[in-house]
Design an enzyme around this catalytic site. Structure first.
Site, PDB file in Angstrom:
ATOM      1  N   HIS A 100     -26.168 -16.696  31.228  1.00 34.93           N
ATOM      2  CA  HIS A 100     -25.221 -16.279  32.258  1.00 34.93           C
ATOM      3  C   HIS A 100     -25.359 -14.775  32.517  1.00 34.93           C
ATOM      4  CE1 HIS A 100     -23.488 -20.188  31.637  1.00 34.93           C
ATOM      5  NE2 HIS A 100     -23.107 -19.892  30.407  1.00 34.93           N
TER       6      HIS A 100
ATOM      7  N   GLU B 126     -18.675 -15.827  27.073  1.00 35.00           N
ATOM      8  CA  GLU B 126     -17.914 -16.988  26.622  1.00 35.00           C
ATOM      9  C   GLU B 126     -17.905 -17.055  25.103  1.00 35.00           C
ATOM     10  OE1 GLU B 126     -20.409 -20.864  27.069  1.00 35.00           O
ATOM     11  OE2 GLU B 126     -21.250 -19.450  28.514  1.00 35.00           O
TER      12      GLU B 126
ATOM     13  N   HIS C  51     -28.723 -19.792  25.502  1.00 35.99           N
ATOM     14  CA  HIS C  51     -27.959 -20.668  24.621  1.00 35.99           C
ATOM     15  C   HIS C  51     -27.961 -22.100  25.129  1.00 35.99           C
ATOM     16  CE1 HIS C  51     -25.087 -19.471  27.767  1.00 35.99           C
ATOM     17  NE2 HIS C  51     -24.545 -20.678  27.597  1.00 35.99           N
TER      18      HIS C  51
ATOM     19  N   ARG D  55     -30.269 -22.069  34.584  1.00 32.66           N
ATOM     20  CA  ARG D  55     -30.947 -22.981  33.671  1.00 32.66           C
ATOM     21  C   ARG D  55     -32.391 -22.531  33.440  1.00 32.66           C
ATOM     22  NH1 ARG D  55     -29.139 -27.031  37.224  1.00 32.66           N
ATOM     23  NH2 ARG D  55     -27.043 -27.737  36.698  1.00 32.66           N
TER      24      ARG D  55
END
Length: 321
Positions: A97, A115, A172, A192
């Site tokens: 991200h 996150e 991740h 992705r």
């Protein structure tokens, strides 16, 4: 507003989803490939709905726009956080991200996405992908082109109760069987890198975003340094998992009657185990596993009674910078 505000999750079906949101939380999910429950969401791609009181049927987006006093003195035009429960029946795609600066410039002003994950459940041999082994962007490009995924990606074992902090720029993936509660910036931007060559029901592969992913990935990877701490007063154990730029996240384990004081703009509380009541002398409400309630700004002192485990979060000042 002196009431606790409960929210109904909204569900997202995913190619990697399963049925644990039903079997473990008794949610009425749309299918056996339900990957996400957005439990505190005020995003253009979904906004959770108030389940109780005079505001039942309103969305969190509605409250953020019309009842800003409930959320303290936070600035900005967007609700700061997004909380989800994710059921990874199979591996999620390898992804990364962006940070705030890159997202603002390239994703129509979206937030970046830092996150963190609390592992609710998983199989004994469960793993996550967290980081990579490339020293540079050029080395990563070579390994990706060659399909050398085992050499490129770092895998770490996990067990129930683990906490993982995932700053923007960290490559991740959540692994097969892992059920997590995720606290994140209010963003839905994902790049992705690899999706195991999976196809959907129509035989189509999902899009990859290699250019953007390499633009935002940290080289070389460095593990985020967080040091959880725990305090106990006999009735409750409070574990502080992280207090970073965008949010703070805690686990409350209550066994009896515990008192809490909210010094943050507001609290987001998700009950992940047990049952009991939450009480502020004005409002008394039963709580059980699968409930999610907002403690608004005007509720400063309250108690939780019972045997209850909650994951609790609030925003921090850097969300608005």
């Amino acid at each position: 507003m002196d009431q606790f505000i409960f929210f109904q999750p909204i569900f997202q079906e995913r190619i990697w989803g399963g049925d644990k949101l039903h079997t473990q939380f008794h949610y009425d999910i749309p299918s056996s490939s339900t990957g996400e429950a957005w439990v505190f969401a005020a995003h253009q791609n979904g906004s959770s709905v108030v389940a109780n009181g005079s505001y039942a049927g309103k969305t969190l987006m509605d409250l953020w726009q019309d009842k800003r006093e409930w959320f303290g003195s936070l600035k900005g035009d967007r609700f700061p956080l997004l909380t989800k429960i994710l059921d990874a029946a199979t591996d999620l795609s390898v992804q990364v991200h962006p940070d705030n600066q890159y997202a603002a410039a390239n994703e129509n002003g979206e937030y970046g996405k830092t996150e963190c994950w609390y592992v609710i459940d998983c199989n004994e041999d469960a793993e996550l992908i967290l980081g990579h082994n490339a020293d540079s962007r050029s080395e990563a490009t070579e390994l990706i082109a060659a399909g050398e995924w085992d050499a490129f990606l770092r895998k770490v074992p996990v067990k129930p109760g683990d906490f993982v902090y995932v700053p923007s720029g960290t490559m991740h993936a959540i692994g097969e069987s892992v059920l997590i509660l995720e606290t994140q910036q209010n963003s839905d931007v994902t790049y992705r890198v690899y999706d195991y060559d999976r196809t959907d029901s129509e035989g189509n592969k999902r899009d990859l975003h290699l250019q953007q992913a390499l633009d935002v990935t940290q080289f070389p990877h460095e593990d985020a340094k967080v040091e959880p701490s725990m305090e106990s007063d006999g009735e409750a154990e409070v574990t502080t998992f992280v207090e970073e730029d965008y949010f703070s996240v805690y686990k409350w384990d209550v066994h009896g009657t515990a008192s809490f004081t909210c010094e943050a703009p507001f609290l987001l509380c998700s009950v992940i185990e047990g049952s009991g009541t939450v009480d502020n002398l004005v409002d008394n409400a039963p709580i059980q596993k699968g409930d999610h309630f907002l403690v608004p700004n005007h509720v400063t002192d309250f108690t939780i009674d019972g045997n209850v485990t909650c994951i609790v979060s609030h925003p921090n000042a850097s969300l608005q910078s």
